[in-house]
Design a protein around this motif. Structure first.
Motif, mmCIF file in Angstrom:
data_model
loop_
_atom_site.group_PDB
_atom_site.id
_atom_site.type_symbol
_atom_site.label_atom_id
_atom_site.label_comp_id
_atom_site.label_asym_id
_atom_site.label_seq_id
_atom_site.Cartn_x
_atom_site.Cartn_y
_atom_site.Cartn_z
ATOM 1 N N CYS A 113 0.849 -1.185 0.000
ATOM 2 C CA CYS A 113 0.000 0.000 0.000
ATOM 3 C C CYS A 113 0.887 1.238 0.000
ATOM 4 O O CYS A 113 2.048 1.191 0.426
ATOM 5 C CB CYS A 113 -0.959 0.021 1.186
ATOM 6 S SG CYS A 113 -0.167 0.276 2.777
ATOM 7 N N SER A 137 -3.162 -4.952 -13.749
ATOM 8 C CA SER A 137 -1.943 -5.267 -14.489
ATOM 9 C C SER A 137 -2.181 -6.363 -15.515
ATOM 10 O O SER A 137 -3.156 -7.128 -15.411
ATOM 11 C CB SER A 137 -0.844 -5.733 -13.525
ATOM 12 O OG SER A 137 -1.089 -7.084 -13.123
ATOM 13 N N PHE A 149 -2.449 -8.002 -10.759
ATOM 14 C CA PHE A 149 -2.413 -7.047 -9.659
ATOM 15 C C PHE A 149 -3.524 -6.011 -9.881
ATOM 16 O O PHE A 149 -3.632 -5.441 -10.967
ATOM 17 C CB PHE A 149 -1.061 -6.334 -9.592
ATOM 18 C CG PHE A 149 0.070 -7.220 -9.138
ATOM 19 C CD1 PHE A 149 0.317 -7.405 -7.780
ATOM 20 C CD2 PHE A 149 0.876 -7.873 -10.052
ATOM 21 C CE1 PHE A 149 1.358 -8.207 -7.348
ATOM 22 C CE2 PHE A 149 1.911 -8.691 -9.631
ATOM 23 C CZ PHE A 149 2.157 -8.864 -8.275
ATOM 24 N N THR A 151 -5.052 -2.467 -8.343
ATOM 25 C CA THR A 151 -4.753 -1.334 -7.468
ATOM 26 C C THR A 151 -5.991 -0.457 -7.330
ATOM 27 O O THR A 151 -6.586 -0.055 -8.331
ATOM 28 C CB THR A 151 -3.595 -0.488 -8.021
ATOM 29 O OG1 THR A 151 -2.445 -1.315 -8.191
ATOM 30 C CG2 THR A 151 -3.255 0.666 -7.083
ATOM 31 N N THR A 152 -6.368 -0.188 -6.094
ATOM 32 C CA THR A 152 -7.494 0.686 -5.788
ATOM 33 C C THR A 152 -6.976 1.940 -5.094
ATOM 34 O O THR A 152 -6.136 1.844 -4.194
ATOM 35 C CB THR A 152 -8.503 -0.022 -4.871
ATOM 36 O OG1 THR A 152 -8.887 -1.268 -5.460
ATOM 37 C CG2 THR A 152 -9.739 0.830 -4.665
ATOM 38 N N ARG A 153 -7.442 3.110 -5.521
ATOM 39 C CA ARG A 153 -7.067 4.374 -4.884
ATOM 40 C C ARG A 153 -8.265 4.922 -4.132
ATOM 41 O O ARG A 153 -9.367 5.020 -4.681
ATOM 42 C CB ARG A 153 -6.616 5.402 -5.918
ATOM 43 C CG ARG A 153 -6.029 6.670 -5.284
ATOM 44 C CD ARG A 153 -5.831 7.790 -6.271
ATOM 45 N NE ARG A 153 -7.080 8.482 -6.571
ATOM 46 C CZ ARG A 153 -7.623 8.535 -7.780
ATOM 47 N NH1 ARG A 153 -7.052 7.949 -8.807
ATOM 48 N NH2 ARG A 153 -8.776 9.177 -7.960
ATOM 49 N N ARG A 167 -3.478 4.067 -1.582
ATOM 50 C CA ARG A 167 -3.485 3.096 -2.683
ATOM 51 C C ARG A 167 -3.231 1.711 -2.106
ATOM 52 O O ARG A 167 -2.264 1.505 -1.382
ATOM 53 C CB ARG A 167 -2.413 3.435 -3.728
ATOM 54 C CG ARG A 167 -2.787 4.582 -4.643
ATOM 55 C CD ARG A 167 -1.702 4.828 -5.694
ATOM 56 N NE ARG A 167 -2.132 5.795 -6.672
ATOM 57 C CZ ARG A 167 -2.059 7.118 -6.499
ATOM 58 N NH1 ARG A 167 -1.554 7.610 -5.362
ATOM 59 N NH2 ARG A 167 -2.475 7.943 -7.432
ATOM 60 N N ARG A 169 -2.934 -2.429 -3.065
ATOM 61 C CA ARG A 169 -2.697 -3.326 -4.201
ATOM 62 C C ARG A 169 -2.800 -4.776 -3.746
ATOM 63 O O ARG A 169 -2.219 -5.163 -2.727
ATOM 64 C CB ARG A 169 -1.314 -3.045 -4.801
ATOM 65 C CG ARG A 169 -1.022 -3.775 -6.108
ATOM 66 C CD ARG A 169 0.265 -3.243 -6.730
ATOM 67 N NE ARG A 169 0.145 -1.853 -7.135
ATOM 68 C CZ ARG A 169 0.754 -0.841 -6.526
ATOM 69 N NH1 ARG A 169 1.544 -1.047 -5.489
ATOM 70 N NH2 ARG A 169 0.577 0.408 -6.950
#
Length: 322
Positions: A113, A137, A149, A151-153, A167, A169
């Motif tokens: 993160c 990804s 992968f 990724t969330t923001r 963030r 991941r």
């Protein structure tokens, strides 16, 4: 040739083309909301700050008193839904996970993160947040297995002002098949335990371990003990320190039992504990001497040094069933 062109040519797309097509489908979720106008279940509050600081062993005076702020690393904690979850999560995240599950990427592990802090959070701040699926990804192969992968923001707001960004991941993957012994070939030697990262800030600690001594940093300005080792005091910010040697007595403060995923050189299930030393600091360690399912909070344990191989000694703590 694209996957569509391959179909038009009358042949099945190969694995790489199929993976590219699937990744294109996954990337269509990028930019879609994972949560909109989410609301923290509680405002920033002193009891949660106190629990966090006690668990982390963080005695920084900035987190106490009338002008207290919350530890910056608590940023995500104020947005978490707990056991009952959040009702404001969008369907996009669930749809993305369903696609990955349907393609065989059914396992999940958090990988890392990143946090950015824009203003401190203070008791009484009302927390709102918006989350977006930032990236997915291409297919990656790791030691755990093959997957993607995600990724969330999350943008965290305090009383309407942007306070920070988090963030997170994860890897959604298909576990790698365990290696099988080939007939007629000797078994492979057991993998070595991972080497600790030794740097200028902790070198003296590992030198002490090599001499079968567990050393704790002590600030020479305010006498605060600290562990793990840090370049400066987290109580008064002084860079000056010396060490005291731990007596070796401790109790189990908390623990988890690791079942999955398996890693080379580790034989699950096994207990990983946070022990509180007699001197008052805490450290993460393995528990020896008792089965993993006999470890208990409050159990007294005693320091010992375990030689893992020719050049690695680790401090562990031995318990007793008695």
């Amino acid at each position: 040739m694209t996957a569509d062109a391959a179909d038009a040519a009358g042949r099945e797309p190969d694995g790489a083309e199929e993976a590219a097509r699937f990744h294109t489908l996954l990337t269509s979720f990028e930019g879609r909301p994972a949560a909109s106008a989410g609301r923290g279940k509680d405002p920033v509050n002193e009891p949660m700050i106190r629990h966090w600081c006690e668990a982390m062993g963080d005695a920084n005076p900035a987190y106490k008193g009338a002008d207290a702020i919350a530890p910056p690393t608590m940023l995500q904690a104020w947005t978490m839904g707990g056991l009952s979850g959040h009702t404001d999560r969008s369907s996009a995240y669930d749809e993305l996970f369903s696609l990955l599950d349907g393609a065989g990427f059914t396992s999940v592990v958090a990988t890392d993160c990143e946090q950015e802090y824009l203003r401190p959070l203070r008791p009484g701040d009302a927390i709102t947040f918006d989350a977006v699926i930032e990236s997915v990804s291409p297919r990656k192969t790791t030691k755990l297995g093959t997957g993607h992968f995600v990724t969330t923001r999350t943008d965290v707001h305090a009383d309407g002002d942007l306070a920070g960004t988090h963030r997170f991941r994860i890897l959604k993957y298909t576990p790698a098949a365990p290696p099988t012994a080939r007939a007629g070939k000797p078994a492979q030697p057991k993998a070595r335990r991972p080497r600790p990262v030794v740097n200028r800030d902790n070198r003296a600690f590992w030198e002490g371990v090599g001499d079968h001594r567990l050393l704790i940093q002590r600030c020479t300005a305010c006498a605060t003990l600290r562990f793990p080792w840090l370049p400066g005091c987290n109580a008064c910010a002084s860079p000056d320190w010396d060490t005291v040697e731990a007596c070796g007595e401790a109790t189990v403060f908390s623990y988890v039992v690791m079942h999955h995923p398996p890693f080379p050189a580790f034989d699950p299930p096994y207990a990983v504990a946070l022990v509180e030393l007699a001197e008052g600091v805490r450290m993460v360690t393995n528990i020896t001497g008792v089965p993993y399912d006999k470890v208990r909070i409050g159990m007294p344990v005693r320091l010992e040094f375990l030689r893992m191989d020719d050049d690695l000694v680790l401090p562990v703590f031995r318990g007793s069933e008695g």
